[in-house]
Motif scaffolding. Structure first.
Motif, PDB file in Angstrom:
ATOM      1  N   VAL A  98       1.004  -1.140   0.313  1.00 55.33           N
ATOM      2  CA  VAL A  98       0.285  -0.073  -0.247  1.00 55.33           C
ATOM      3  C   VAL A  98       0.882   1.102   0.231  1.00 55.33           C
ATOM      4  O   VAL A  98       0.262   2.104  -0.203  1.00 55.33           O
ATOM      5  N   LEU A  99       2.330   1.784   0.908  1.00 54.68           N
ATOM      6  CA  LEU A  99       3.411   2.036   0.347  1.00 54.68           C
ATOM      7  C   LEU A  99       3.276   3.257  -0.884  1.00 54.68           C
ATOM      8  O   LEU A  99       2.837   4.379  -0.776  1.00 54.68           O
ATOM      9  N   PRO A 100       2.975   2.567  -2.393  1.00 57.76           N
ATOM     10  CA  PRO A 100       3.217   3.361  -3.259  1.00 57.76           C
ATOM     11  C   PRO A 100       2.191   3.798  -3.943  1.00 57.76           C
ATOM     12  O   PRO A 100       2.407   4.793  -4.313  1.00 57.76           O
ATOM     13  N   PRO A 101       1.246   3.130  -3.299  1.00 54.92           N
ATOM     14  CA  PRO A 101      -1.093   3.793  -4.035  1.00 54.92           C
ATOM     15  C   PRO A 101      -0.906   5.466  -3.034  1.00 54.92           C
ATOM     16  O   PRO A 101      -0.962   6.674  -3.609  1.00 54.92           O
ATOM     17  N   ALA A 102      -0.356   4.691  -1.727  1.00 58.71           N
ATOM     18  CA  ALA A 102      -0.273   5.979  -0.735  1.00 58.71           C
ATOM     19  C   ALA A 102       0.531   7.290  -1.167  1.00 58.71           C
ATOM     20  O   ALA A 102      -0.354   8.046  -0.888  1.00 58.71           O
ATOM     21  N   GLY A 103       1.737   6.913  -1.522  1.00 57.12           N
ATOM     22  CA  GLY A 103       3.156   7.736  -1.656  1.00 57.12           C
ATOM     23  C   GLY A 103       2.357   9.195  -2.603  1.00 57.12           C
ATOM     24  O   GLY A 103       2.334   9.872  -3.350  1.00 57.12           O
ATOM     25  N   ALA A 104       1.829   7.932  -4.414  1.00 52.49           N
ATOM     26  CA  ALA A 104       1.044   8.729  -5.068  1.00 52.49           C
ATOM     27  C   ALA A 104       0.121  10.193  -4.789  1.00 52.49           C
ATOM     28  O   ALA A 104      -0.144  10.440  -5.076  1.00 52.49           O
ATOM     29  N   ALA A 105      -0.959   8.860  -3.468  1.00 55.31           N
ATOM     30  CA  ALA A 105      -2.134   9.979  -3.226  1.00 55.31           C
ATOM     31  C   ALA A 105      -1.085  11.365  -2.154  1.00 55.31           C
ATOM     32  O   ALA A 105      -2.236  12.421  -2.589  1.00 55.31           O
ATOM     33  N   PHE A 106      -0.436  11.269  -1.289  1.00 54.90           N
ATOM     34  CA  PHE A 106      -0.118  12.775  -1.007  1.00 54.90           C
ATOM     35  C   PHE A 106       0.662  13.229  -1.663  1.00 54.90           C
ATOM     36  O   PHE A 106       0.581  14.759  -1.527  1.00 54.90           O
ATOM     37  N   ALA A 107       1.230  12.523  -2.967  1.00 50.69           N
ATOM     38  CA  ALA A 107       1.538  13.286  -4.057  1.00 50.69           C
ATOM     39  C   ALA A 107       0.410  14.307  -4.560  1.00 50.69           C
ATOM     40  O   ALA A 107       0.648  15.561  -4.535  1.00 50.69           O
ATOM     41  N   VAL A 108      -0.617  14.070  -5.310  1.00 49.34           N
ATOM     42  CA  VAL A 108      -1.240  14.783  -5.831  1.00 49.34           C
ATOM     43  C   VAL A 108      -1.833  15.717  -4.457  1.00 49.34           C
ATOM     44  O   VAL A 108      -2.067  16.546  -4.838  1.00 49.34           O
ATOM     45  N   LEU A 109      -1.847  15.112  -3.521  1.00 51.10           N
ATOM     46  CA  LEU A 109      -2.952  16.332  -2.547  1.00 51.10           C
ATOM     47  C   LEU A 109      -1.679  17.933  -2.200  1.00 51.10           C
ATOM     48  O   LEU A 109      -2.790  18.078  -1.763  1.00 51.10           O
ATOM     49  N   GLY A 110      -0.875  16.948  -2.212  1.00 48.30           N
ATOM     50  CA  GLY A 110       0.128  18.507  -1.720  1.00 48.30           C
ATOM     51  C   GLY A 110       0.808  19.065  -3.311  1.00 48.30           C
ATOM     52  O   GLY A 110       0.397  20.037  -3.170  1.00 48.30           O
ATOM     53  N   LEU A 111      -0.015  18.535  -4.479  1.00 50.47           N
ATOM     54  CA  LEU A 111       0.526  18.895  -5.795  1.00 50.47           C
ATOM     55  C   LEU A 111      -1.493  20.209  -5.870  1.00 50.47           C
ATOM     56  O   LEU A 111      -1.104  21.885  -6.224  1.00 50.47           O
ATOM     57  N   SER A 112      -2.103  19.780  -5.072  1.00 51.97           N
ATOM     58  CA  SER A 112      -2.971  19.932  -5.303  1.00 51.97           C
ATOM     59  C   SER A 112      -3.553  20.883  -4.480  1.00 51.97           C
ATOM     60  O   SER A 112      -4.243  21.874  -4.301  1.00 51.97           O
ATOM     61  N   GLY A 113      -2.954  21.390  -3.471  1.00 50.98           N
ATOM     62  CA  GLY A 113      -2.677  21.821  -1.828  1.00 50.98           C
ATOM     63  C   GLY A 113      -3.857  21.582  -0.814  1.00 50.98           C
ATOM     64  O   GLY A 113      -5.113  22.304  -0.370  1.00 50.98           O
ATOM     65  N   ALA A 114      -5.050  20.105  -1.469  1.00 54.09           N
ATOM     66  CA  ALA A 114      -5.457  20.134  -0.371  1.00 54.09           C
ATOM     67  C   ALA A 114      -5.048  19.243   0.449  1.00 54.09           C
ATOM     68  O   ALA A 114      -6.137  19.192   1.987  1.00 54.09           O
ATOM     69  N   GLY A 115      -4.317  19.077   0.551  1.00 54.10           N
ATOM     70  CA  GLY A 115      -3.155  18.046   1.845  1.00 54.10           C
ATOM     71  C   GLY A 115      -2.058  18.679   2.015  1.00 54.10           C
ATOM     72  O   GLY A 115      -1.504  19.720   1.419  1.00 54.10           O
ATOM     73  N   PRO A 116      -1.346  18.617   3.639  1.00 57.86           N
ATOM     74  CA  PRO A 116      -0.481  18.971   3.867  1.00 57.86           C
ATOM     75  C   PRO A 116       1.346  18.098   3.583  1.00 57.86           C
ATOM     76  O   PRO A 116       2.418  18.101   3.699  1.00 57.86           O
ATOM     77  N   ALA A 117       0.973  17.330   2.143  1.00 54.26           N
ATOM     78  CA  ALA A 117       1.300  16.396   2.104  1.00 54.26           C
ATOM     79  C   ALA A 117       2.833  17.013   1.062  1.00 54.26           C
ATOM     80  O   ALA A 117       1.487  17.309  -0.090  1.00 54.26           O
ATOM     81  N   PRO A 118       4.094  17.150   1.244  1.00 50.56           N
ATOM     82  CA  PRO A 118       4.386  18.007  -0.747  1.00 50.56           C
ATOM     83  C   PRO A 118       5.102  16.446  -1.242  1.00 50.56           C
ATOM     84  O   PRO A 118       4.564  15.462  -1.034  1.00 50.56           O
ATOM     85  N   PRO A 119       4.836  17.032  -2.415  1.00 51.04           N
ATOM     86  CA  PRO A 119       4.974  15.892  -3.662  1.00 51.04           C
ATOM     87  C   PRO A 119       6.201  14.956  -3.465  1.00 51.04           C
ATOM     88  O   PRO A 119       6.734  14.217  -4.041  1.00 51.04           O
ATOM     89  N   SER A 120       7.335  15.305  -2.300  1.00 46.99           N
ATOM     90  CA  SER A 120       8.186  14.232  -2.312  1.00 46.99           C
ATOM     91  C   SER A 120       8.491  13.478  -0.933  1.00 46.99           C
ATOM     92  O   SER A 120       8.822  12.234  -1.060  1.00 46.99           O
ATOM     93  N   VAL A 121       6.981  13.397  -1.169  1.00 44.44           N
ATOM     94  CA  VAL A 121       6.633  12.086  -0.116  1.00 44.44           C
ATOM     95  C   VAL A 121       6.226  11.084  -1.587  1.00 44.44           C
ATOM     96  O   VAL A 121       6.699   9.581  -1.061  1.00 44.44           O
ATOM     97  N   SER A 122       6.174  11.248  -2.321  1.00 42.95           N
ATOM     98  CA  SER A 122       5.454   9.906  -2.800  1.00 42.95           C
ATOM     99  C   SER A 122       7.134   8.684  -3.104  1.00 42.95           C
ATOM    100  O   SER A 122       6.554   7.525  -3.402  1.00 42.95           O
ATOM    101  N   PRO A 123       8.075   9.828  -4.052  1.00 45.53           N
ATOM    102  CA  PRO A 123       9.033   8.648  -3.995  1.00 45.53           C
ATOM    103  C   PRO A 123       9.956   7.915  -2.257  1.00 45.53           C
ATOM    104  O   PRO A 123      10.043   7.673  -2.861  1.00 45.53           O
TER     105      PRO A 123
END
Length: 215
Positions: free
Chosen positions: A149-174
């Motif tokens: 579940v880590l890869p899809p979770a990382g991609a979801a955090f990256a999308v949230l960071g790019l869209s500004g809907a969440g606190p996670a930055p895009p660097s969380v994805s890798p």
């Protein structure tokens, strides 16, 4: 261009496989979570409100253990060429006696349908493979599921960071997708990573010990 392209292809394949493993292994925990939510909704302080959720947990786990194990065996065979045999006991013949009763190897029944049904359930509950399936279904979410579940979770955090809907930055994805790194693939000593499986890995093979599988 070859190396970046190979890295992108390897990352995409790893991401898709991680999503598939997460979807299969976390199916039963999703049923557990739904049952817990139902019990809380009906009243967490009332012990009787947990009766139906507990029944749903038990029946859902029993009903999904077979499909989950079959899906895991299919993915393993498709990705690695390894044959994981089901290992379930096969039912014996059902015959009619001169008295008119049907014998299924366990009991006498009045009809062939009743004899087959009784034989099916007796074999299912006495088959060690059935209990191996249940153990695998209960353990897999905490082993393979949490890692996949880590890869899809990382991609979801990256999308949230790019869209500004969440606190996670895009660097969380890798950082959350280590199994997608091409550098994590095994490499031979003094040479590049192997691009084609060996002959022993390419052909299906059987494990010498019993495996958790499904009917």
């Amino acid at each position: 261009m070859g190396r970046p392209r190979g890295w992108a292809v390897a990352a995409a394949v790893g991401f898709v496989r991680a999503c598939a493993v997460a979807a299969v292994t976390l199916l039963v925990p999703a049923v557990w979570a739904g049952a817990v939510a139902l019990g809380i909704h009906w009243g967490a302080g009332n012990p009787w409100s947990w009766l139906l959720p507990l029944i749903l947990v038990g029946t859902g786990t029993l009903a999904l253990s077979g499909p989950v194990c079959r899906a895991v065996r299919f993915l393993v065979a498709r990705w690695t060429g390894t044959d994981l045999p089901a290992g379930h006991r096969r039912p014996g013949p059902v015959g009619r006696l001169s008295t008119g009763y049907w014998w299924n190897g366990f009991s006498y029944e009045r009809s062939r349908r009743d004899a087959l049904l009784d034989q099916k359930w007796r074999i299912r509950w006495s088959d060690p493979a059935t209990w191996r399936d249940l153990r695998f279904t209960a353990i897999a979410p905490f082993t393979a599921g949490l890692v996949a579940v880590l890869p899809p979770a990382g991609a979801a955090f990256a999308v949230l960071g790019l869209s500004g809907a969440g606190p996670a930055p895009p660097s969380v994805s890798p950082g959350c997708s280590p199994c997608c790194w091409p550098s994590a693939r095994p490499r031979t000593r003094g040479g590049p990573s192997s691009r084609s499986p060996s002959a022993s890995c390419a052909r299906p093979r059987r494990w010498p010990w019993p495996t958790a599988s499904a009917n």
